[in-house]
Design an enzyme around this catalytic site. Structure first.
Site, PDB file in Angstrom:
ATOM      1  NE  ARG A   1      -1.930   8.720  -4.810  1.00  0.00           N
ATOM      2  CZ  ARG A   1      -0.743   8.942  -4.232  1.00  0.00           C
ATOM      3  NH1 ARG A   1      -0.025   7.925  -3.770  1.00  0.00           N
ATOM      4  NH2 ARG A   1      -0.284  10.171  -4.135  1.00  0.00           N
TER       5      ARG A   1
ATOM      6  CG  LEU B   1      -1.939  -1.065   1.419  1.00  0.00           C
ATOM      7  CD1 LEU B   1      -2.722  -0.832   2.712  1.00  0.00           C
ATOM      8  CD2 LEU B   1      -2.882  -1.122   0.239  1.00  0.00           C
ATOM      9  CG  ASP B   2       0.616   4.372  -2.929  1.00  0.00           C
ATOM     10  OD1 ASP B   2       1.483   3.578  -3.339  1.00  0.00           O
ATOM     11  OD2 ASP B   2      -0.192   4.959  -3.677  1.00  0.00           O
ATOM     12  CE  LYS B   3       5.280   8.431   5.337  1.00  0.00           C
ATOM     13  NZ  LYS B   3       6.543   9.187   5.456  1.00  0.00           N
TER      14      LYS B   3
ATOM     15  CB  THR C   1      -3.066   3.905   0.790  1.00  0.00           C
ATOM     16  OG1 THR C   1      -2.882   4.681  -0.393  1.00  0.00           O
ATOM     17  CG2 THR C   1      -4.341   3.094   0.668  1.00  0.00           C
TER      18      THR C   1
END
Length: 516
Positions: free
Chosen positions: A148, A50-52, A54
């Site tokens: 995104r 997961l992105d930081k 998110t």
């Protein structure tokens, strides 16, 4: 605090808060997987990311074979992931099936027109959320920033995602809510509720900020009624917020103090959580309190003393004895380490403040515990903490003395300790002297060395903002005998403080073992 997670033979499932990166990027910048692995005392293996920024569900394998198998399921798109996001744009359609070619250009992920698609996402409108709109996203592939970028391309950029056209917000409003897959013939389904701010976003943000922070900690930890934890850390520039049992303690670092409306939102949050709120407007760190304990209180409670727990240790806390209530929660993992290491040891706690480390050592079975602080008031407070944990203060040593003078006296008496804790202030003043860490650290290191037994250990921390961790270590160790000691990292910070990051964390320190 105990982590909340779902445990299976081959994998574990955690909730990852927004604002924490998935994994370590170098020696001083750790991530979520290192923190949870440390708490479980077992290796975990990343199989997706997961992105930081998110939040949501993340799955880790427990061994290499499972990691290989689960990674294949993700790569073959056999694990269905469902996300929810907010946007401030009104939708033109209710459904979008977005396909594009995503690649990295100049350190940014972008959609590149004219190339064959390598990503696909189904976007489905869910419902209005105040002045905003809630969407569901089901990615059919797993490219970085995919949801995104696809939301941006449909003119519904995600709230809090300025990198991809989104309006400013206190967080990226993207949440990984569901995981569904089959492994070894068995079906698994996991779901995480969407954050409170996704349901009722408030343009004033303070209430959303607190609600989401509480949600994050509640999803990550098994919170008990009397626990103490950091509620708000780096999520908002000017605020740090702790919960101590039934008290909400707010440190306000803004230049002019919180507005009346902001204070009201904090009070409303406290009321809803059945907490008593205390808001303290913090002055310049390192300059001392100077009797301003009451004048800097923007909100407080009638009682000045209460009790709270940390890892089942009870502490006496106060509103009228300094800018802190008496317990620095970023030291939680270090206190736990001391408790585990203290059995049958002689323990010295320098600059002991209210002696949280000393209580932990005593409860860990230390043979003797010596607490040293220049303040008689703090040592009397320390004895209250011992009493609160059914420890007789008469069995332990308390010295109201300048720590440097104490160490010089101990050196003359050839007294040594197996375990020393030292957490000096950046600046301090006693009857005998003025302490400045940048000036006095070398002498302090020399004195500690002479009082540390062979094979003894030192836990050293400080909050001096002008040094990095590496600079602190260099300054401390430059006059110590070469090759006679070993340095190790402190335990990683508890995840209510976010990720352990040497460039962001105020507290810095190290473990030192004397070899000979």
């Amino acid at each position: 605090m105990q982590l909340r997670f779902q445990d299976f033979d081959d994998f574990v499932v955690f909730f990852k808060p927004n604002g924490i990166r998935m994994h370590q990027v170098d020696d001083g910048h750790f991530g979520f997987v290192e923190a949870v692995s440390q708490k479980l005392a077992a290796p975990l293996y990343i199989v997706h990311r997961l992105d930081k920024e998110t939040s949501g569900l993340v799955l880790f394998a427990k061994n290499k074979d499972s990691a290989s198998l689960l990674s294949e399921l993700f790569e073959d798109h056999l694990i269905q992931k469902t996300y929810f996001f907010l946007t401030d744009r009104k939708p033109d359609e209710k459904f979008y099936l977005v396909k594009s070619h995503i690649e990295k250009k100049q350190n940014r992920f972008v959609n590149t027109p004219g190339l064959p698609p390598n990503s696909e996402t189904l976007l489905e409108y869910v419902q209005p959320a105040g002045d905003f709109h809630l969407w569901k996203a089901i990615p059919k592939s797993g490219k970085p920033h995919q949801i995104r970028l696809h939301a941006e391309s449909m003119n519904i950029p995600i709230l809090g995602d300025p990198e991809h056209g989104g309006a400013p917000w206190f967080r990226l409003c993207l949440h990984a809510s569901r995981l569904n897959f089959t492994l070894h013939g068995k079906s698994y389904s996991f779901e995480s509720e969407i954050p409170p701010s996704f349901k009722k976003p408030d343009p004033l943000m303070i209430r959303n900020l607190l609600d989401d922070a509480f949600f994050n900690r509640s999803e990550l930890f098994h919170l008990e009624k009397h626990d103490s934890f950091r509620l708000l850390h780096l999520e908002f520039k000017d605020l740090r917020v702790d919960i101590f049992n039934d008290h909400l303690w707010v440190y306000d670092y803004s230049a002019n103090g919180l507005t009346h409306l902001q204070q009201t939102q904090i009070q409303n949050f406290a009321n809803d959580q059945h907490l008593h709120s205390v808001i303290r407007h913090m002055l310049d760190r390192g300059q001392g309190v100077g009797g301003l304990e009451q004048t800097t209180l923007q909100q407080s409670t009638p009682e000045t003393t209460w009790h709270a727990f940390e890892e089942k240790i009870q502490y006496v806390l106060k509103t009228n004895s300094g800018f802190s209530p008496g317990l620095f929660l970023d030291q939680r993992e270090n206190r736990q380490w001391i408790r585990k290491m203290a059995l049958d040891k002689n323990v010295l706690n320098l600059f002991s403040y209210t002696s949280g480390f000393s209580v932990a050592a005593a409860l860990g079975g230390a043979q003797q515990v010596t607490s040293v602080d220049a303040s008689k008031k703090f040592l009397e407070w320390s004895k209250e903490n011992f009493k609160a944990n059914a420890l007789s203060s008469e069995k332990y040593e308390f010295f109201a003395q300048d720590c440097m003078l104490f160490l010089k006296g101990a050196q003359k008496r050839h007294r040594t300790w197996n375990l020393i804790i030292c957490d000096p202030p950046s600046f301090g003043r006693s009857q005998d002297s003025i302490w400045k860490i940048e000036k006095n650290l070398g002498e302090l290191a020399h004195l500690i060395w002479n009082c540390l037994a062979v094979n003894g250990q030192l836990l050293f921390t400080c909050n001096y903002e002008k040094w990095t961790r590496h600079e602190l270590i260099a300054e401390f160790s430059k006059n110590l005998p070469h090759g006679k000691f070993k340095l190790d990292r402190l335990p990683l910070l508890s995840l209510d403080f976010g990720e352990t990051d040497d460039t962001q964390n105020l507290m810095k320190g190290f473990l030192l073992t004397r070899l000979s």
